[in-house]
Scaffold this active site. Structure first.
Site, mmCIF file in Angstrom:
data_model
loop_
_atom_site.group_PDB
_atom_site.id
_atom_site.type_symbol
_atom_site.label_atom_id
_atom_site.label_comp_id
_atom_site.label_asym_id
_atom_site.label_seq_id
_atom_site.Cartn_x
_atom_site.Cartn_y
_atom_site.Cartn_z
ATOM 1 N N THR A 165 -4.815 9.907 11.600
ATOM 2 C CA THR A 165 -3.699 10.835 11.381
ATOM 3 C C THR A 165 -3.611 11.150 9.892
ATOM 4 O OG1 THR A 165 -2.590 10.003 13.322
ATOM 5 C CG2 THR A 165 -1.191 11.079 11.686
ATOM 6 N N ALA A 225 2.505 -0.437 16.091
ATOM 7 C CA ALA A 225 1.466 0.534 15.743
ATOM 8 C C ALA A 225 0.104 -0.121 15.887
ATOM 9 C CB ALA A 225 1.667 1.007 14.303
ATOM 10 N N TYR A 280 -8.924 -6.159 10.162
ATOM 11 C CA TYR A 280 -7.947 -5.167 10.647
ATOM 12 C C TYR A 280 -8.009 -5.084 12.173
ATOM 13 C CZ TYR A 280 -5.722 -0.497 11.003
ATOM 14 O OH TYR A 280 -4.919 0.578 11.320
ATOM 15 N N ASN A 329 7.020 -12.266 13.819
ATOM 16 C CA ASN A 329 8.397 -12.229 13.300
ATOM 17 C C ASN A 329 9.192 -11.078 13.918
ATOM 18 O OD1 ASN A 329 8.089 -14.413 11.612
ATOM 19 N ND2 ASN A 329 7.478 -13.179 9.852
ATOM 20 N N THR A 340 0.832 -1.219 0.000
ATOM 21 C CA THR A 340 0.000 0.000 0.000
ATOM 22 C C THR A 340 0.864 1.265 0.000
ATOM 23 O OG1 THR A 340 -0.159 0.073 2.431
ATOM 24 C CG2 THR A 340 -1.901 -1.111 1.248
ATOM 25 N N LYS A 370 -5.082 -6.254 14.840
ATOM 26 C CA LYS A 370 -4.439 -5.281 15.728
ATOM 27 C C LYS A 370 -4.641 -5.666 17.193
ATOM 28 C CE LYS A 370 -2.743 -2.276 12.745
ATOM 29 N NZ LYS A 370 -1.318 -1.914 12.706
HETATM 30 P P1 NAD Z 1 0.205 3.119 4.733
HETATM 31 O O1 NAD Z 1 -0.641 2.174 3.956
HETATM 32 O O2 NAD Z 1 0.547 4.422 4.121
HETATM 33 O O3 NAD Z 1 1.566 2.425 5.175
HETATM 34 C C1 NAD Z 1 1.678 1.079 5.502
HETATM 35 C C2 NAD Z 1 2.945 0.539 4.865
HETATM 36 O O4 NAD Z 1 3.129 -0.840 5.264
HETATM 37 C C3 NAD Z 1 2.923 0.561 3.354
HETATM 38 O O5 NAD Z 1 4.076 1.171 2.829
HETATM 39 C C4 NAD Z 1 2.831 -0.913 2.956
HETATM 40 O O6 NAD Z 1 3.407 -1.185 1.702
HETATM 41 C C5 NAD Z 1 3.565 -1.570 4.127
HETATM 42 N N1 NAD Z 1 3.218 -2.992 4.303
HETATM 43 C C6 NAD Z 1 1.975 -3.530 4.433
HETATM 44 N N2 NAD Z 1 2.066 -4.873 4.575
HETATM 45 C C7 NAD Z 1 3.391 -5.178 4.556
HETATM 46 C C8 NAD Z 1 4.115 -6.389 4.674
HETATM 47 N N3 NAD Z 1 3.501 -7.568 4.820
HETATM 48 N N4 NAD Z 1 5.469 -6.342 4.638
HETATM 49 C C9 NAD Z 1 6.117 -5.154 4.485
HETATM 50 N N5 NAD Z 1 5.487 -3.967 4.363
HETATM 51 C C10 NAD Z 1 4.122 -3.988 4.395
HETATM 52 O O7 NAD Z 1 -0.548 3.356 6.140
HETATM 53 P P2 NAD Z 1 -0.212 4.357 7.336
HETATM 54 O O8 NAD Z 1 -1.338 5.283 7.488
HETATM 55 O O9 NAD Z 1 1.144 4.909 7.155
HETATM 56 O O10 NAD Z 1 -0.233 3.360 8.574
HETATM 57 C C11 NAD Z 1 0.964 2.852 9.133
HETATM 58 C C12 NAD Z 1 0.666 2.077 10.407
HETATM 59 O O11 NAD Z 1 -0.003 2.911 11.348
HETATM 60 C C13 NAD Z 1 -0.221 0.857 10.192
HETATM 61 O O12 NAD Z 1 0.211 -0.193 11.032
HETATM 62 C C14 NAD Z 1 -1.589 1.340 10.643
HETATM 63 O O13 NAD Z 1 -2.402 0.292 11.120
HETATM 64 C C15 NAD Z 1 -1.215 2.306 11.762
HETATM 65 N N6 NAD Z 1 -2.279 3.317 11.965
HETATM 66 C C16 NAD Z 1 -2.381 4.389 11.130
HETATM 67 C C17 NAD Z 1 -3.398 5.304 11.337
HETATM 68 C C18 NAD Z 1 -3.538 6.548 10.490
HETATM 69 O O14 NAD Z 1 -4.444 7.346 10.740
HETATM 70 N N7 NAD Z 1 -2.705 6.811 9.505
HETATM 71 C C19 NAD Z 1 -4.322 5.121 12.377
HETATM 72 C C20 NAD Z 1 -4.199 3.992 13.177
HETATM 73 C C21 NAD Z 1 -3.154 3.103 12.975
#
Ligand code: NAD
Ligand code: UDP
Length: 328
Positions: free
Chosen positions: A176, A115, A146, A100, A36, A150
């Site tokens: 965020t 996270a 999801y 892992n 993503t 989590k």
């Molecule tokens: P995002 O989709 O921009 O980033 C997630 C990244 O993880 C991507 O670059 C994707 O390629 C990578 N990824 C996914 N599965 C993977 C795998 N199996 N191996 C390696 N890389 C993998 O999302 P984000 O908004 O930056 O969110 C990042 C983290 O923060 C996530 O864990 C999300 O659950 C958590 N989070 C974000 C928000 C928010 O508002 N942005 C809120 C709550 C939690």
């Protein structure tokens, strides 16, 4: 020099964390499989001697040579539309991926921060949400992939902490936003801003009375940084308590973008939480942290970022093609 592994490094939050930790004098190893995320989010670090990148799916064994002091596990789809399209990968990265990384942290005697999310509270019956609320999650609904991944992630992290004695931190992140979000990831801010820029109607799901509380990226990164360096192992909410209904928010976006878009109403997705606001009493007390960037200021910076995207990026409205990243 402290060495830190950041998973999800090519994503929105992960890429900003890479920047912050490099700025603080850390050596950063970024890891991502781009499912993503986007290479572009970290391309400015290509020639930075404090940064290296490993393309890897963290649901497979994670190997890092040499010492490691810290791990930040941020890899996971985060947008509801993303995780509805790749439900199995979402479950796997939160469960197998976290396992892992905990194993890696244990082997390296590293401190690990994972996270987590406000989604562990589901459609909350307690408002605002405090860390001691257990949540109201539909395990078998579409968002369950999801939310439950989590929740499992939090449980296995606490088990590694209690059973193996490793140093763990859990951040519960509330909505965020900021530059480097993917315009077509379906989350409400890129969705509304993309629609405004393309001259399309703004799509409100449901009647727009559901609420969210939006935190600007710099505030979120500051909270995460302080939590990692704290000595507190239980979950901590990091978010901005300034709550707004989605309907009022759509009107705010129309005003801010100076466009004249109409609002159209679409069906509310199943289990879409009706209210969300973090109680940040704990973060204030423990980390001396609270958000500093007000929504108007943060939204302006974010809109400027989206305005500067190329026409190709702006009109590439179809969702990201995940197939190339998924192993059969
Ligand atoms: P995002 O989709 O921009 O980033 C997630 C990244 O993880 C991507 O670059 C994707 O390629 C990578 N990824 C996914 N599965 C993977 C795998 N199996 N191996 C390696 N890389 C993998 O999302 P984000 O908004 O930056 O969110 C990042 C983290 O923060 C996530 O864990 C999300 O659950 C958590 N989070 C974000 C928000 C928010 O508002 N942005 C809120 C709550 C939690
Ligand atoms: N939403 C909306 N229109 C959109 C995208 C989202 O009305 O085009 C709503 C969505 O139903 C939810 C809120 O905005 O109530 C926030 O959605 P988002 O996908 O950003 O994240 P969530 O907080 O639900 O994880």
């Amino acid at each position: 020099m402290n060495k830190i592994l950041i998973t999800g490094a090519a994503g929105f939050l992960g890429s900003h964390l890479c920047d912050r930790f490099i700025k603080e004098g850390f050596y950063v190893i970024g890891m991502d499989n781009f499912i993503t995320g986007d290479k572009k989010n970290i391309s400015h670090l290509d020639n930075n001697s404090s940064f290296e990148f490993i393309e890897h799916d963290v649901t497979e064994f994670v190997k890092i040579d040499g010492d490691l002091d810290y791990v930040l596990h941020f890899a996971s789809p985060a947008s509801p539309i993303d995780y509805l399209k790749i439900p199995i990968q979402t479950l796997k990265v939160g469960s197998l991926g976290t396992h892992n990384l905990l194993g890696l942290a244990k082997a390296k005697k590293a401190r690990i921060l994972i996270a987590s999310t406000s989604e562990v509270y589901g459609d909350p019956l307690v408002h605002p949400q405090t860390e001691d609320y257990y949540g109201n999650v539909n395990t078998i609904g579409p968002r369950g992939v999801y939310d439950e991944a989590k929740r499992f992630q939090e449980s296995i992290t606490m088990a590694y902490h209690r059973f193996h004695g490793i140093e763990t931190r859990i951040v519960r992140i509330f909505n965020t936003y900021g530059p480097r979000m993917r315009l077509n990831d379906g989350r409400v801010i890129p969705a509304f801003m993309g629609q405004a820029l393309r001259g399309e109607d703004l799509t409100i799901f449901g009647n727009g009375s559901q609420t969210r509380s939006f935190c600007y990226i710099d505030d979120q990164v500051e909270g995460i940084y302080r939590l990692l360096l704290s000595d507190y192992a239980l979950p901590v909410n990091i978010g901005n308590p300034h709550e707004i209904s989605i309907k009022d928010f759509a009107e705010e976006i129309i005003k801010l973008t100076g466009t004249n878009q109409k609002i159209v109403f679409k069906e509310l997705p199943q289990d879409d939480p009706l209210q969300r606001q973090p109680d940040i009493t704990l973060a204030k007390k423990l980390l001396n942290w609270e958000p500093r960037v007000d929504r108007n200021e943060g939204l302006k910076i974010t809109f400027n970022y989206f305005k500067n995207l190329t026409a190709e990026e702006l009109y590439k409205s179809e969702h990201k093609d995940f197939k190339q990243h998924i192993k059969k």
